[in-house]
Design an enzyme around this catalytic site. Sequence first.
Site, short mmCIF file in Angstrom:
data_model
loop_
_atom_site.label_atom_id
_atom_site.label_comp_id
_atom_site.label_asym_id
_atom_site.label_seq_id
_atom_site.Cartn_x
_atom_site.Cartn_y
_atom_site.Cartn_z
N HIS A 100 -11.28 -44.23 37.79
CA HIS A 100 -10.59 -42.94 37.84
C HIS A 100 -9.12 -43.17 38.21
O HIS A 100 -8.81 -44.03 39.04
CB HIS A 100 -11.26 -42.01 38.85
CG HIS A 100 -10.74 -40.61 38.74
ND1 HIS A 100 -9.57 -40.22 39.33
CD2 HIS A 100 -11.20 -39.53 38.06
CE1 HIS A 100 -9.34 -38.95 39.02
NE2 HIS A 100 -10.31 -38.51 38.25
N GLU A 174 -8.76 -39.70 30.17
CA GLU A 174 -8.11 -38.76 31.08
C GLU A 174 -6.63 -39.13 31.24
O GLU A 174 -6.29 -39.99 32.07
CB GLU A 174 -8.77 -38.83 32.46
CG GLU A 174 -10.22 -38.46 32.48
CD GLU A 174 -10.61 -37.98 33.88
OE1 GLU A 174 -10.94 -36.80 34.01
OE2 GLU A 174 -10.56 -38.79 34.82
#
Length: 252
Positions: A100, A174
């Site tokens: 992430h 992302e």
Amino acid sequence: MSYKPSQKSHTIIANFKSNHTRTSTKEFVKYIDNFIQNEKIKNDIIIFPSASALDEYDILSDNLSIGTQNAYCEFKGSYTGESTKIHLDEFNIKTILIGHSERRHILKETQELMVRKFNFYKDAGFKIIYCVGEPLEVKQDKNNKNTNKIIQEYICEQLNQIDISYENLLIAYEPVWAIGTGISASLEDIKQIHKWLKTLTNKKILYGGSVKEDNIKNILECANVDGALIGTASWIKEDFKNIISISDMIKK
Ligand code: PGA
């Protein structure tokens, strides 16, 4: 609780980050579980609570599971502040988020560490949601006419030494500049990057970055988008419920 994502359904993920307590997570999971049952929701739903709220929740829906936002790549040992595999095993957790952008950029995790985590949890058979995405300076590289190529090169580095043929892998695209900003990538950008990612792997590719109730439909309708990784808009249970509801109406 180890279920295989079906290619025919979308995967919808709530990433709590450092929000929600153990008590509120319990309430949230129960609420979403009931909703899935009552509405016969078909998509795969995964909730990633904070580490202190990991638990073996009493979940009725086969398509709802709990994952960990992070864990160190050892069974146990002297890694102050880290959870390791024994902590996940205690609660039968078999899903992990790796790469992430907040771990890469705020917590300064290196690609080398991502690879070690990936290999460790791959060997343990975990479902891995592996995140990639370019920061703003890469997207806005004015010296370069072919931004798409630069973004692809950047993402390739994030995939370096990652086994993208791993059967229990999902990739989340992302873009860093879209995370938590309220500004999602354009549908055109999403389509282009996802199309390119699909040339590298046949795994599910999720999009993340300011996904919310009013854009999820258009995003999931894009070709090669197999689901969404949602932060901010997933933290209020009624909002997440609505997002799930919208996602379930979209044919794949
Ligand atoms: P956001 O976060 O939905 O708040 O942009 C997404 C993520 O960080 O996974």
